[in-house]
Motif scaffolding. Structure first.
Motif, PDB file in Angstrom:
ATOM      1  N   ALA A  76      49.832  46.690  38.544  1.00 23.16           N
ATOM      2  CA  ALA A  76      48.640  47.880  39.396  1.00 23.16           C
ATOM      3  C   ALA A  76      47.435  48.044  38.400  1.00 23.16           C
ATOM      4  O   ALA A  76      46.605  48.331  39.091  1.00 23.16           O
ATOM      5  N   MET A  77      47.947  47.949  37.125  1.00 25.47           N
ATOM      6  CA  MET A  77      47.262  48.738  36.634  1.00 25.47           C
ATOM      7  C   MET A  77      45.896  47.449  36.061  1.00 25.47           C
ATOM      8  O   MET A  77      44.910  47.946  36.634  1.00 25.47           O
ATOM      9  N   LEU A  78      46.200  46.099  36.667  1.00 22.29           N
ATOM     10  CA  LEU A  78      45.814  45.025  36.320  1.00 22.29           C
ATOM     11  C   LEU A  78      44.253  45.734  38.022  1.00 22.29           C
ATOM     12  O   LEU A  78      43.356  44.831  37.678  1.00 22.29           O
ATOM     13  N   THR A  79      45.371  44.940  38.888  1.00 18.15           N
ATOM     14  CA  THR A  79      44.745  45.621  40.229  1.00 18.15           C
ATOM     15  C   THR A  79      43.593  46.552  40.081  1.00 18.15           C
ATOM     16  O   THR A  79      42.677  46.260  40.409  1.00 18.15           O
ATOM     17  N   ASP A  80      44.216  47.397  39.608  1.00 16.47           N
ATOM     18  CA  ASP A  80      43.053  48.925  39.484  1.00 16.47           C
ATOM     19  C   ASP A  80      42.168  48.583  39.553  1.00 16.47           C
ATOM     20  O   ASP A  80      40.524  48.700  39.617  1.00 16.47           O
ATOM     21  N   GLU A  81      42.297  47.973  37.641  1.00 16.55           N
ATOM     22  CA  GLU A  81      41.192  47.095  36.433  1.00 16.55           C
ATOM     23  C   GLU A  81      39.877  46.745  37.651  1.00 16.55           C
ATOM     24  O   GLU A  81      38.720  47.008  37.482  1.00 16.55           O
ATOM     25  N   ALA A  82      40.303  45.337  37.883  1.00 13.62           N
ATOM     26  CA  ALA A  82      39.887  44.987  38.848  1.00 13.62           C
ATOM     27  C   ALA A  82      38.853  45.176  40.265  1.00 13.62           C
ATOM     28  O   ALA A  82      37.609  44.272  40.198  1.00 13.62           O
ATOM     29  N   VAL A  83      39.321  46.201  40.553  1.00  7.98           N
ATOM     30  CA  VAL A  83      38.422  46.643  42.003  1.00  7.98           C
ATOM     31  C   VAL A  83      37.933  47.522  41.768  1.00  7.98           C
ATOM     32  O   VAL A  83      36.950  47.696  41.884  1.00  7.98           O
ATOM     33  N   VAL A  84      37.686  48.804  40.410  1.00 10.87           N
ATOM     34  CA  VAL A  84      37.093  48.991  39.611  1.00 10.87           C
ATOM     35  C   VAL A  84      35.361  48.483  39.470  1.00 10.87           C
ATOM     36  O   VAL A  84      34.921  48.651  39.073  1.00 10.87           O
ATOM     37  N   PHE A  85      35.959  46.827  39.214  1.00 17.93           N
ATOM     38  CA  PHE A  85      34.906  45.904  38.043  1.00 17.93           C
ATOM     39  C   PHE A  85      34.538  45.383  39.049  1.00 17.93           C
ATOM     40  O   PHE A  85      32.946  44.762  39.107  1.00 17.93           O
ATOM     41  N   ALA A  86      34.964  44.761  40.572  1.00 20.46           N
ATOM     42  CA  ALA A  86      34.573  44.174  41.224  1.00 20.46           C
ATOM     43  C   ALA A  86      33.047  44.062  41.954  1.00 20.46           C
ATOM     44  O   ALA A  86      32.522  45.282  41.986  1.00 20.46           O
ATOM     45  N   ASP A  87      32.262  43.218  41.788  1.00 21.73           N
ATOM     46  CA  ASP A  87      31.119  42.999  42.877  1.00 21.73           C
ATOM     47  C   ASP A  87      31.025  43.707  43.785  1.00 21.73           C
ATOM     48  O   ASP A  87      31.797  43.506  44.721  1.00 21.73           O
ATOM     49  N   VAL A  88      29.775  43.535  44.757  1.00 23.25           N
ATOM     50  CA  VAL A  88      29.672  44.143  46.009  1.00 23.25           C
ATOM     51  C   VAL A  88      29.786  42.775  46.501  1.00 23.25           C
ATOM     52  O   VAL A  88      28.174  42.234  46.460  1.00 23.25           O
ATOM     53  N   HIS A  89      30.210  42.320  47.672  1.00 19.99           N
ATOM     54  CA  HIS A  89      29.171  41.462  48.156  1.00 19.99           C
ATOM     55  C   HIS A  89      29.279  41.469  49.706  1.00 19.99           C
ATOM     56  O   HIS A  89      29.918  42.259  50.127  1.00 19.99           O
ATOM     57  N   PRO A  90      28.586  40.572  50.766  1.00 26.21           N
ATOM     58  CA  PRO A  90      28.114  41.437  52.220  1.00 26.21           C
ATOM     59  C   PRO A  90      29.515  40.234  52.290  1.00 26.21           C
ATOM     60  O   PRO A  90      30.059  39.836  51.812  1.00 26.21           O
ATOM     61  N   PRO A  91      29.482  40.575  54.079  1.00 27.34           N
ATOM     62  CA  PRO A  91      31.217  39.917  54.320  1.00 27.34           C
ATOM     63  C   PRO A  91      30.775  38.349  55.083  1.00 27.34           C
ATOM     64  O   PRO A  91      29.619  37.896  54.867  1.00 27.34           O
ATOM     65  N   PHE A  92      31.961  38.148  54.801  1.00 28.55           N
ATOM     66  CA  PHE A  92      32.093  36.572  54.989  1.00 28.55           C
ATOM     67  C   PHE A  92      32.068  36.060  56.358  1.00 28.55           C
ATOM     68  O   PHE A  92      32.330  36.333  57.280  1.00 28.55           O
ATOM     69  N   ALA A  93      31.772  34.571  56.241  1.00 29.12           N
ATOM     70  CA  ALA A  93      32.418  33.786  57.830  1.00 29.12           C
ATOM     71  C   ALA A  93      33.584  33.744  57.740  1.00 29.12           C
ATOM     72  O   ALA A  93      34.057  33.722  58.755  1.00 29.12           O
ATOM     73  N   VAL A  94      34.218  33.534  56.920  1.00 25.94           N
ATOM     74  CA  VAL A  94      35.438  33.141  56.661  1.00 25.94           C
ATOM     75  C   VAL A  94      36.689  33.785  55.447  1.00 25.94           C
ATOM     76  O   VAL A  94      36.349  33.172  54.619  1.00 25.94           O
ATOM     77  N   GLU A  95      37.224  34.555  56.216  1.00 27.04           N
ATOM     78  CA  GLU A  95      38.120  35.314  55.182  1.00 27.04           C
ATOM     79  C   GLU A  95      39.778  35.364  55.726  1.00 27.04           C
ATOM     80  O   GLU A  95      40.317  35.617  56.642  1.00 27.04           O
ATOM     81  N   GLU A  96      40.187  34.071  55.153  1.00 25.39           N
ATOM     82  CA  GLU A  96      41.534  33.378  55.853  1.00 25.39           C
ATOM     83  C   GLU A  96      42.809  34.250  55.297  1.00 25.39           C
ATOM     84  O   GLU A  96      42.834  32.777  54.348  1.00 25.39           O
ATOM     85  N   ASP A  97      43.642  34.351  55.339  1.00 25.75           N
ATOM     86  CA  ASP A  97      44.904  34.167  54.978  1.00 25.75           C
ATOM     87  C   ASP A  97      45.874  33.583  55.605  1.00 25.75           C
ATOM     88  O   ASP A  97      45.984  33.167  56.802  1.00 25.75           O
ATOM     89  N   LEU A  98      46.636  32.209  54.542  1.00 28.04           N
ATOM     90  CA  LEU A  98      47.200  31.555  54.562  1.00 28.04           C
ATOM     91  C   LEU A  98      48.985  31.585  54.131  1.00 28.04           C
ATOM     92  O   LEU A  98      48.818  32.200  53.046  1.00 28.04           O
TER      93      LEU A  98
END
Length: 352
Positions: A76-98
């Motif tokens: 949980a700590m690693l996930t929080d840390e990753a989201v805190v430092f995450a870059d900002v990206h525009p919407p993607f054409a494909v974001e598909e869970d498989l």
């Protein structure tokens, strides 16, 4: 929206993220003054000032060392840390869970495509010492690569230790490769233009996978190994120089090793320590990136040299001013953004 992007931070972490993003917008001369005492390593490389300032804050946070906590809390700590430092990206054409059929059950994955067209495919394995990490923790980095290289990225949630110790992650990686080769034509992609890539533990997995695929009809066009673990059997000199204080520590690596290897003797298996593989001939071209302030620096360099000696076309990108996991802080560090752009350009060239 992909499941890999749904994560809500607690209020204190949202405040921390806002402060970090404000810091990233400060004029570079001011950041340079704040980091004027940035350390210099034994090779004369100076840590980037923005990284030095960030580390000075992170190293003072009480209870901030995940290895002092349970595996569940550390994840949980690693996930929080990753989201805190995450870059900002525009919407993607494909974001598909498989779901990838795996040797021990379904393997979750997400496919990303930034625009309408794509030059190729990257099968990506996240870092986290085979114990931590997920599609979410690497979401920002793979989006950056997908956008900058103009490729699809298939980000794979392989099984984690200690619930699934070595070689479970390697088995899942092979299943993910087979899935990607089979599905690529349906995504409008050439299966002969697939790159295998990963960071840290994911770099280790990618190196091992590239070797396991040797001799097949379809092999990676490039192996991208980002600050990879290549030798769990010993500690190279950079462990001593950067044992503490530079994000990844010697203590962290000990914690990972103890949980990944159910039997310590497995460290001698080339599937755990690819640097110990006696024959590296015939492997795909490699792009190996190492950070100047990273305990894993020397084993990454050693693996790149072994590849070169075996006749494998190899690029060694020595990012001397950066720390481990720099691909996750492209929104905060100009140096990290430049280094990650170089990675994307290597992928673009390989598939193009």
């Amino acid at each position: 929206m992909s499941a890999a992007t749904t994560h809500r931070l607690a209020l204190p972490l949202r405040v921390e993220r806002a402060v970090i993003r404000a810091f990233a917008r400060l004029p570079e001369p001011l950041i340079a003054r704040l980091g004027r005492n940035a350390p210099v390593n034994s090779d004369g490389e100076r840590l980037s000032p923005e990284i030095a300032v960030a580390l000075s804050v992170l190293n003072r946070i009480p209870g901030g060392d995940f290895s002092d906590h349970s595996v569940e809390r550390a994840r949980a700590m690693l996930t929080d840390e990753a989201v805190v430092f995450a870059d900002v990206h525009p919407p993607f054409a494909v974001e598909e869970d498989l779901v990838i059929p795996g040797p021990a059950g379904p393997i979750p994955a997400t496919r990303y495509r930034a625009g309408t067209d794509s030059k190729g495919l990257v099968v990506y394995f996240h870092g986290g010492g085979w114990v931590l990490g997920s599609r979410l923790s690497t979401d920002s980095a793979v989006r950056f690569i997908a956008r900058e290289a103009g490729v699809d990225v298939l980000s794979v949630d392989y099984r984690l230790a200690p619930e699934h110790p070595f070689p479970a992650a390697i088995e899942d990686a092979l299943a993910a490769w087979d899935f990607a080769v089979e599905r690529a034509p349906g995504w409008g992609l050439d299966p002969h233009r697939i790159v295998v890539a990963g960071d840290s533990a994911g770099g280790n997995i990618s190196a091992v996978l590239a070797r396991q695929l040797r001799g097949r009809d379809v092999v990676p066009v490039l192996q991208v190994l980002l600050f990879p673990v290549t030798d769990l059997s010993t500690k190279h000199p950079s462990y001593r120089e950067f044992h503490d204080g530079f994000f990844l520590t010697e203590k962290h690596m000990d914690w990972y090793r103890e949980r990944y290897l159910a039997d310590p003797s497995d460290a001698l298996d080339p599937r755990a320590s690819p640097l110990l593989e006696p024959d590296l001939t015939g492997l795909p071209p490699a792009f190996v990136a190492v950070a100047g302030f990273d305990p894993l620096r020397d084993e990454g360099i050693a693996y790149a040299r072994r590849l070169e000696e075996a006749g494998v076309p190899t690029t060694l990108a020595r990012e001397g001013s950066l720390i481990h996991a720099f691909i996750n802080v492209t929104g905060v560090s100009p140096a990290a953004r430049e280094a990650t752009t170089r990675i994307a350009r290597a992928i673009e060239a390989a598939v193009g």
